[in-house]
Design an enzyme around this catalytic site. Structure first.
Site, PDB file in Angstrom:
ATOM      1  N   HIS A 196      13.159  11.716   4.645  1.00  0.00           N
ATOM      2  CA  HIS A 196      12.673  12.797   4.988  1.00  0.00           C
ATOM      3  C   HIS A 196      12.345  13.804   3.729  1.00  0.00           C
ATOM      4  O   HIS A 196      11.339  14.295   3.463  1.00  0.00           O
ATOM      5  CB  HIS A 196      13.131  13.652   6.025  1.00  0.00           C
ATOM      6  CG  HIS A 196      12.060  14.394   6.933  1.00  0.00           C
ATOM      7  ND1 HIS A 196      10.973  13.966   7.603  1.00  0.00           N
ATOM      8  CD2 HIS A 196      11.900  15.929   6.533  1.00  0.00           C
ATOM      9  CE1 HIS A 196      10.336  14.923   7.776  1.00  0.00           C
ATOM     10  NE2 HIS A 196      10.710  15.983   7.223  1.00  0.00           N
ATOM     11  N   LYS A 199       3.447  29.557   5.498  1.00  0.00           N
ATOM     12  CA  LYS A 199       2.584  29.396   4.307  1.00  0.00           C
ATOM     13  C   LYS A 199       1.152  29.188   4.628  1.00  0.00           C
ATOM     14  O   LYS A 199       0.504  29.993   3.892  1.00  0.00           O
ATOM     15  CB  LYS A 199       3.001  28.081   3.510  1.00  0.00           C
ATOM     16  CG  LYS A 199       4.700  27.998   3.196  1.00  0.00           C
ATOM     17  CD  LYS A 199       4.782  26.817   2.302  1.00  0.00           C
ATOM     18  CE  LYS A 199       4.252  27.196   0.957  1.00  0.00           C
ATOM     19  NZ  LYS A 199       4.894  28.219   0.164  1.00  0.00           N
ATOM     20  N   THR A 239       6.551  26.717   7.644  1.00  0.00           N
ATOM     21  CA  THR A 239       5.242  25.865   7.008  1.00  0.00           C
ATOM     22  C   THR A 239       4.138  26.772   7.821  1.00  0.00           C
ATOM     23  O   THR A 239       3.254  27.048   7.118  1.00  0.00           O
ATOM     24  CB  THR A 239       5.135  24.544   7.896  1.00  0.00           C
ATOM     25  OG1 THR A 239       6.281  23.949   7.642  1.00  0.00           O
ATOM     26  CG2 THR A 239       4.072  23.922   7.375  1.00  0.00           C
ATOM     27  N   HIS A 289      14.509  12.436  13.029  1.00  0.00           N
ATOM     28  CA  HIS A 289      13.331  12.291  14.129  1.00  0.00           C
ATOM     29  C   HIS A 289      12.351  11.139  13.690  1.00  0.00           C
ATOM     30  O   HIS A 289      11.619  10.806  14.579  1.00  0.00           O
ATOM     31  CB  HIS A 289      12.676  13.856  13.943  1.00  0.00           C
ATOM     32  CG  HIS A 289      11.954  13.914  12.648  1.00  0.00           C
ATOM     33  ND1 HIS A 289      11.891  15.210  12.073  1.00  0.00           N
ATOM     34  CD2 HIS A 289      11.422  13.195  11.676  1.00  0.00           C
ATOM     35  CE1 HIS A 289      11.430  15.251  10.874  1.00  0.00           C
ATOM     36  NE2 HIS A 289      11.041  13.737  10.487  1.00  0.00           N
ATOM     37  N   HIS A 290      12.678  10.484  12.799  1.00  0.00           N
ATOM     38  CA  HIS A 290      12.120   9.036  12.388  1.00  0.00           C
ATOM     39  C   HIS A 290      12.673   8.126  13.303  1.00  0.00           C
ATOM     40  O   HIS A 290      12.212   6.992  13.307  1.00  0.00           O
ATOM     41  CB  HIS A 290      12.018   8.788  11.053  1.00  0.00           C
ATOM     42  CG  HIS A 290      11.538   9.577  10.113  1.00  0.00           C
ATOM     43  ND1 HIS A 290      10.321   9.803   9.622  1.00  0.00           N
ATOM     44  CD2 HIS A 290      12.115  10.678   9.437  1.00  0.00           C
ATOM     45  CE1 HIS A 290      10.079  10.521   8.946  1.00  0.00           C
ATOM     46  NE2 HIS A 290      11.102  11.366   8.748  1.00  0.00           N
ATOM     47  N   TRP A 292       7.364  -0.494   4.072  1.00  0.00           N
ATOM     48  CA  TRP A 292       8.076   0.230   2.940  1.00  0.00           C
ATOM     49  C   TRP A 292       9.412   0.805   3.046  1.00  0.00           C
ATOM     50  O   TRP A 292      10.142   1.041   2.334  1.00  0.00           O
ATOM     51  CB  TRP A 292       7.090   1.308   2.567  1.00  0.00           C
ATOM     52  CG  TRP A 292       7.036   2.773   3.239  1.00  0.00           C
ATOM     53  CD1 TRP A 292       6.438   2.894   4.281  1.00  0.00           C
ATOM     54  CD2 TRP A 292       7.908   3.950   2.794  1.00  0.00           C
ATOM     55  NE1 TRP A 292       6.869   4.346   4.893  1.00  0.00           N
ATOM     56  CE2 TRP A 292       7.840   4.910   3.884  1.00  0.00           C
ATOM     57  CE3 TRP A 292       8.616   4.281   1.709  1.00  0.00           C
ATOM     58  CZ2 TRP A 292       8.287   6.145   3.721  1.00  0.00           C
ATOM     59  CZ3 TRP A 292       9.325   5.328   1.708  1.00  0.00           C
ATOM     60  CH2 TRP A 292       9.133   6.413   2.660  1.00  0.00           C
ATOM     61  N   ARG A 345       1.259   0.613  15.264  1.00  0.00           N
ATOM     62  CA  ARG A 345       0.700   0.406  13.702  1.00  0.00           C
ATOM     63  C   ARG A 345       1.635  -0.794  13.298  1.00  0.00           C
ATOM     64  O   ARG A 345       2.086  -1.677  14.112  1.00  0.00           O
ATOM     65  CB  ARG A 345       1.529   1.514  13.022  1.00  0.00           C
ATOM     66  CG  ARG A 345       3.200   1.580  13.069  1.00  0.00           C
ATOM     67  CD  ARG A 345       3.573   2.903  12.574  1.00  0.00           C
ATOM     68  NE  ARG A 345       3.669   2.877  11.107  1.00  0.00           N
ATOM     69  CZ  ARG A 345       4.581   3.574  10.445  1.00  0.00           C
ATOM     70  NH1 ARG A 345       5.536   4.341  10.848  1.00  0.00           N
ATOM     71  NH2 ARG A 345       4.502   3.569   8.991  1.00  0.00           N
ATOM     72  N   TYR A 351       8.909  15.546   1.644  1.00  0.00           N
ATOM     73  CA  TYR A 351       8.758  16.867   1.327  1.00  0.00           C
ATOM     74  C   TYR A 351       8.452  16.937  -0.163  1.00  0.00           C
ATOM     75  O   TYR A 351       7.905  17.818  -0.993  1.00  0.00           O
ATOM     76  CB  TYR A 351       9.816  17.869   1.698  1.00  0.00           C
ATOM     77  CG  TYR A 351       9.559  18.039   3.333  1.00  0.00           C
ATOM     78  CD1 TYR A 351       8.361  18.141   3.660  1.00  0.00           C
ATOM     79  CD2 TYR A 351      10.809  18.113   3.929  1.00  0.00           C
ATOM     80  CE1 TYR A 351       8.209  18.464   5.211  1.00  0.00           C
ATOM     81  CE2 TYR A 351      10.397  18.424   5.444  1.00  0.00           C
ATOM     82  CZ  TYR A 351       9.400  18.432   6.018  1.00  0.00           C
ATOM     83  OH  TYR A 351       9.186  18.711   7.473  1.00  0.00           O
ATOM     84  N   ASP A 377       7.695  22.890 -25.155  1.00  0.00           N
ATOM     85  CA  ASP A 377       7.664  21.625 -24.639  1.00  0.00           C
ATOM     86  C   ASP A 377       8.531  21.358 -23.535  1.00  0.00           C
ATOM     87  O   ASP A 377       9.358  22.503 -22.996  1.00  0.00           O
ATOM     88  CB  ASP A 377       7.773  20.567 -25.893  1.00  0.00           C
ATOM     89  CG  ASP A 377       7.248  19.265 -25.412  1.00  0.00           C
ATOM     90  OD1 ASP A 377       7.572  18.531 -24.369  1.00  0.00           O
ATOM     91  OD2 ASP A 377       6.650  18.640 -26.400  1.00  0.00           O
ATOM     92  N   SER A 414      -1.094  27.460  -3.943  1.00  0.00           N
ATOM     93  CA  SER A 414      -0.761  28.567  -4.028  1.00  0.00           C
ATOM     94  C   SER A 414      -1.366  29.311  -5.533  1.00  0.00           C
ATOM     95  O   SER A 414      -1.445  30.371  -5.632  1.00  0.00           O
ATOM     96  CB  SER A 414       0.790  28.919  -3.932  1.00  0.00           C
ATOM     97  OG  SER A 414       1.042  28.386  -2.790  1.00  0.00           O
ATOM     98  N   GLU A 463      12.099  13.074   0.896  1.00  0.00           N
ATOM     99  CA  GLU A 463      10.949  12.366  -0.026  1.00  0.00           C
ATOM    100  C   GLU A 463       9.629  12.870   0.402  1.00  0.00           C
ATOM    101  O   GLU A 463       8.786  13.123  -0.258  1.00  0.00           O
ATOM    102  CB  GLU A 463      11.161  10.793   0.170  1.00  0.00           C
ATOM    103  CG  GLU A 463       9.972  10.145  -0.276  1.00  0.00           C
ATOM    104  CD  GLU A 463       9.920  10.289  -1.888  1.00  0.00           C
ATOM    105  OE1 GLU A 463      10.846  10.616  -2.583  1.00  0.00           O
ATOM    106  OE2 GLU A 463       8.684   9.679  -2.256  1.00  0.00           O
ATOM    107  N   HIS A 470       0.861  -1.320  -0.001  1.00  0.00           N
ATOM    108  CA  HIS A 470       0.106   0.113   0.124  1.00  0.00           C
ATOM    109  C   HIS A 470       0.866   1.287  -0.003  1.00  0.00           C
ATOM    110  O   HIS A 470       0.712   2.158  -0.933  1.00  0.00           O
ATOM    111  CB  HIS A 470      -0.923  -0.018   1.251  1.00  0.00           C
ATOM    112  CG  HIS A 470      -1.610   1.428   1.459  1.00  0.00           C
ATOM    113  ND1 HIS A 470      -2.751   1.742   0.822  1.00  0.00           N
ATOM    114  CD2 HIS A 470      -1.483   2.235   2.583  1.00  0.00           C
ATOM    115  CE1 HIS A 470      -2.971   3.245   1.036  1.00  0.00           C
ATOM    116  NE2 HIS A 470      -2.184   3.213   2.067  1.00  0.00           N
ATOM    117  N   SER A 520      13.503   6.735 -13.109  1.00  0.00           N
ATOM    118  CA  SER A 520      12.543   7.486 -13.642  1.00  0.00           C
ATOM    119  C   SER A 520      12.170   8.907 -12.895  1.00  0.00           C
ATOM    120  O   SER A 520      12.319   9.999 -13.643  1.00  0.00           O
ATOM    121  CB  SER A 520      11.116   6.808 -13.286  1.00  0.00           C
ATOM    122  OG  SER A 520      10.095   7.816 -13.667  1.00  0.00           O
ATOM    123  N   SER A 521      12.472   9.048 -11.554  1.00  0.00           N
ATOM    124  CA  SER A 521      12.259  10.313 -10.976  1.00  0.00           C
ATOM    125  C   SER A 521      13.467  11.208 -11.201  1.00  0.00           C
ATOM    126  O   SER A 521      13.072  12.414 -11.479  1.00  0.00           O
ATOM    127  CB  SER A 521      12.321   9.951  -9.278  1.00  0.00           C
ATOM    128  OG  SER A 521      10.997   9.252  -9.134  1.00  0.00           O
TER     129      SER A 521
END
Lengths: 299, 537
Positions: free
Chosen positions: B253, B331, B328, B302-303, B143, B450, B257, B107, B268, B255, B78, B169-170
């Site tokens: 991390h 924003k 943040t 922090h993870h 994951w 979890r 963002y 293009d 925006s 990632e 998932h 690809s990314s």
């Protein structure tokens, strides 16, 4: 939901409200529990959690309040005409500086929590916790400065939960109770017994993969990692049975390796420990007697 | 707009007629953008199906439907499918479609590479998903693929190869976007006149290039540990399992963002349009995105507050993480100030954007609480975390993608979608998603870890509520699919070039649907036509 369920829910909510605002000791998950437990240990992150929560609630009310006022007042359907301004240095400074001040306060509180948690000195007892797929092993290392000999055991999910949790067992998890408290998946065959009012140091390691030893009532979790000895401590203030679970995904039965800590008065603990040591000695003597005639077969 | 009113196969420049030429061999940014978006929507439903299995098993205590190992495969798949298959390709698809239109480029800078970076993805995901049908099953270690657990799986090589392909690809997509933005802007489209969406993607693309190779390195070390006898993460061989976590989250991390900065860009664009007022503090918005991107590199641990880091490290990562709340917050305050004094209407894209601001902020609040390391000793690896990242990724990233789809569908298809059904989709989604995820805060605080397939009776009620919300939210997305199909193929109402009254920017100066080729000749930029044309502050 049937009316019975609703009635039971209401009763449970009342119990939680009492537990949250009353003085009753309360460490294990309760039905419909909304908030974190205050815990039963000297160290608890509960106060910090509540400060953080209320700060967020207050900021949320201000920001969302302003948003809803804007959405109500400045609607085109009410004839609002768009204004032209696009910035305000004064406002922007305010909403940069004020959050910084709030953060500094929070950081100060949190730093205190970190330093006190990291301080495992002055402990009167050491217990080694080892995580295995999918059980815990507890070894009593020392107590009051004296090494404890051969007291260690494996603690795993007790049998009735284990039968009930099998796929399509058709057994009812509601029926597994100890003293009126549902212990489905939260009970073990042999709990960890510890004394109250004693600073206990835990040395936590992983035997195969990474696990995490977590009893919410003690206020923390600590990963059990192969090759690394992590330290943490607790000092339980009230006798009771405190339940937790493995908190780091460790394979198929990750959800089925609970933790039970039974906190008892010091005298009772010392008696228990003495019995365990006696039993261990007896067992060892018996083992030696049995194996002595056979030739040692150790290559 | 007579020429625009026809089906997009008959644009004035003419797209290739043959299906293979048009789609498989495409070098056109709009067609490739469409491919990305269709792919992403497909993955959204596949990943959603996995989530339905999870919520069905968690509907009540006891194991009713699947074995625990399969449950772990579902949680792992998932996440991988939603992150790498749904959210990221959707943003790349939006960038493909909109960035050239927004900066006045004909293009993307590297059109053939663009084709390659898309067509790698279906193969990567077929390989990833095929592991579910293999003996030994798919990945089941989460994951994050923490060793030693992840190395117990039989599908390690497939998963890692799939991740390598996604990473390639990314990276190619990111190079393309940077090259386009930096080299192909129409004369007069200064960097500080670019739409915030373009800015957000420029910064995101740099994040991608910086961290995807780190992920590739981490998983390659897993591969050699499993098959080639190395001991990077094997404690028995002198390695360190925690090293993997450091490397992974150094990727991980930034990632997260990567999955939220383009969302900031989208919101925006939409809020000023429907407030009929330019965005508040344009420069502050751009600067906030850049500072969030910078901070994302120094907060990874922090993870890992519960792995037993030294106290000094925990303090550093806690302070750095808390600091993210400042940009943040800027924003969020700026979005609210944009609405203040505006002249607002509430079409579907605006509704999704407002929901984004509120619900993403709730996710931000729980993020601030999680940043407090001592409290995180309780929150970590519980449903509180699950609730937190679903608020930022579902009601954050996914809602922004839905807002973008409604906002630009008229430009893409030339038709207006059904506003009624769009609103039904919105209200159904926004209510159900809160029924789904809000109770998970309570579950986590009460002590539910979890990634568990079964739980104590104490957690039963909120899990049942959450599951009901889950099925409802899942079903609501079928409305989304229906609205899109109806809009593209059956809608009668044609879209104007400027599909929304308050919309500004170059993309609204081309016909609807956007012809196959746009801006063959660079447009003359009139500052009045840009959302941020006047940067006089």
């Amino acid at each position: 939901m049937t009316s019975g369920v609703i009635r039971r829910s209401v009763t449970a909510w009342a119990a939680v409200a009492f537990a949250t605002f009353g003085t009753a000791a309360w460490g294990n998950p309760e039905p419909n529990q909304l908030n974190m437990t205050k815990g039963v240990s000297e160290w608890s992150p509960y106060a910090l959690h509540m400060v953080g929560l209320w700060v967020c609630v207050a900021i949320g009310i201000l920001v969302f309040g302003a948003m809803f006022i804007a959405m109500f007042r400045f609607r085109k359907s009410r004839g609002a005409v768009a204004e032209k301004w696009t910035h305000s240095t004064k406002l922007e400074i305010v909403w940069t500086v004020v959050p910084v001040i709030i953060l500094i306060v929070l950081a100060r509180l949190a730093t205190g929590g970190l330093t006190s948690f990291a301080d495992t000195t002055g402990s009167e007892m050491t217990i080694k916790v080892t995580g295995y797929q999918w059980k815990w092993r507890y070894d009593y290392v020392d107590y009051k400065g004296k090494a404890v000999e051969q007291v260690g055991f494996v603690s795993r999910l007790e049998e009735s939960s284990d039968r009930t949790r099998q796929l399509k067992s058709n057994l009812d998890p509601e029926k597994i109770k100890v003293d009126g408290y549902n212990t489905y998946l939260l009970d073990v065959d042999k709990p960890l017994v510890v004394p109250i009012h004693t600073k206990i140091r835990f040395v936590i390691v992983g035997g195969d993969v990474i696990h995490s030893w977590w009893v919410p009532a003690l206020g923390w979790k600590m990963d059990a990692i192969p090759g690394i000895a992590n330290a943490a401590w607790t000092n339980i203030k009230e006798p009771g049975v405190y339940r937790g679970q493995c908190a780091e995904l460790c394979g198929q039965d990750h959800g089925f390796m609970p933790i039970v800590v039974k906190a008892v008065p010091k005298a009772e603990f010392e008696q228990w420990l003495a019995t365990q040591q006696e039993e261990a000695k007896a067992a060892k003597a018996q083992q030696t007697a049995q194996t002595a005639p056979a030739p040692a077969n150790q290559g | 707009m007579a020429h625009a009113a026809t089906h997009d196969h008959h644009d004035h420049h003419g797209a290739p007629q043959s299906f293979i030429q048009r789609w498989l061999l495409s070098t056109n940014h709009k067609d490739i953008g469409t491919l990305y978006l269709i792919f992403s929507l497909t993955m959204f439903f596949i990943g959603g199906a996995f989530a339905m299995v999870i919520r069905a098993e968690l509907f009540k205590p006891g194991m009713q439907l699947v074995q625990p190992y399969f449950f772990n495969e579902m949680t792992t798949m998932h996440a991988l499918v939603m992150i790498f298959g749904a959210i990221m390709p959707a943003f790349v698809g939006l960038a493909n479609w909109m960035v050239p239109l927004m900066v006045g480029a004909p293009d993307m800078a590297l059109p053939r590479m663009n084709n390659l970076s898309f067509w790698i993805l279906p193969f990567a995901f077929i390989m990833l998903l095929s592991t579910l049908f293999m003996p030994g099953g798919g990945p089941a270690g989460g994951w994050t693929m923490y060793p030693p657990l992840s190395l117990q799986g039989e599908s390690v090589a497939y998963v890692i190869f799939a991740i390598h392909l996604m990473g390639i690809s990314s990276i190619m997509g990111a190079i393309n976007i940077i090259a386009t933005i930096l080299n192909m802007r129409a004369p007069g489209m200064d960097l500080l006149k670019m739409p915030v969406f373009v800015w957000s993607w420029l910064i995101t693309a740099f994040l991608l290039i910086a961290v995807m190779p780190v992920l590739a390195g981490a998983v390659t070390m897993l591969l050699t540990d499993k098959y080639f006898g190395t001991n990077f993460f094997n404690a028995a061989g002198g390695g360190d399992p925690v090293l993997y976590q450091h490397i992974f989250w150094f990727f991980g991390h930034p990632e997260v963002y990567i999955m939220i900065l383009p969302a900031f860009g989208i919101i925006s664009e939409i809020i000023p349009t429907f407030s009929r007022k330019p965005i508040f503090g344009y420069r502050a918005m751009v600067f906030a995105i850049a500072s969030i991107a910078f901070l994302s590199f120094i907060v990874w641990a922090h993870h890992m507050f519960a792995v037993g880091l030294p106290m000094g490290a925990e303090m550093f990562f806690m302070y750095a993480t808390m600091l993210i709340a400042v940009p943040t917050g800027v924003k969020v305050f700026n979005w609210v100030s944009t609405m203040w004094g505006g002249s607002m209407t509430f079409e579907t894209p605006m509704l999704f954007s407002i929901a984004f601001v509120i619900l993403f902020t709730i996710g931000g609040f729980s993020g601030l609480m999680l940043a407090l390391a001592p409290a995180d000793f309780q929150y970590h690896d519980t449903y509180f975390v699950v609730a937190h990242f679903h608020y930022v990724l579902v009601t954050g990233a996914a809602f922004s993608i839905m807002a973008a789809a409604y906002y630009w569908l008229p430009k893409w298809s030339g038709n207006m979608y059904s506003e009624t059904w769009g609103k039904i989709h919105f209200w159904s989604s926004v209510i159900s998603v809160n029924v789904l995820f809000f109770p998970q805060h309570f579950l986590g605080l009460a002590g539910m870890p979890r990634r568990i397939p079964d739980y104590n009776v104490a957690f039963a009620n909120f899990n049942m509520i959450s599951s009901i919300g889950g099925f409802w939210f899942g079903a609501s997305q079928l409305i989304f699919l229906g609205v899109i199909i109806h809009c593209v193929y059956f809608a009668k109402k044609k879209a104007a070039d400027r599909s929304w009254e308050g919309a500004k920017g170059l993309e609204w100066t081309v016909p609807s649907p956007a012809p196959h080729h746009t801006f063959d000749v660079p447009p003359v930029i009139h500052d009045d036509e840009l959302a941020h044309g006047h940067t006089d502050h």
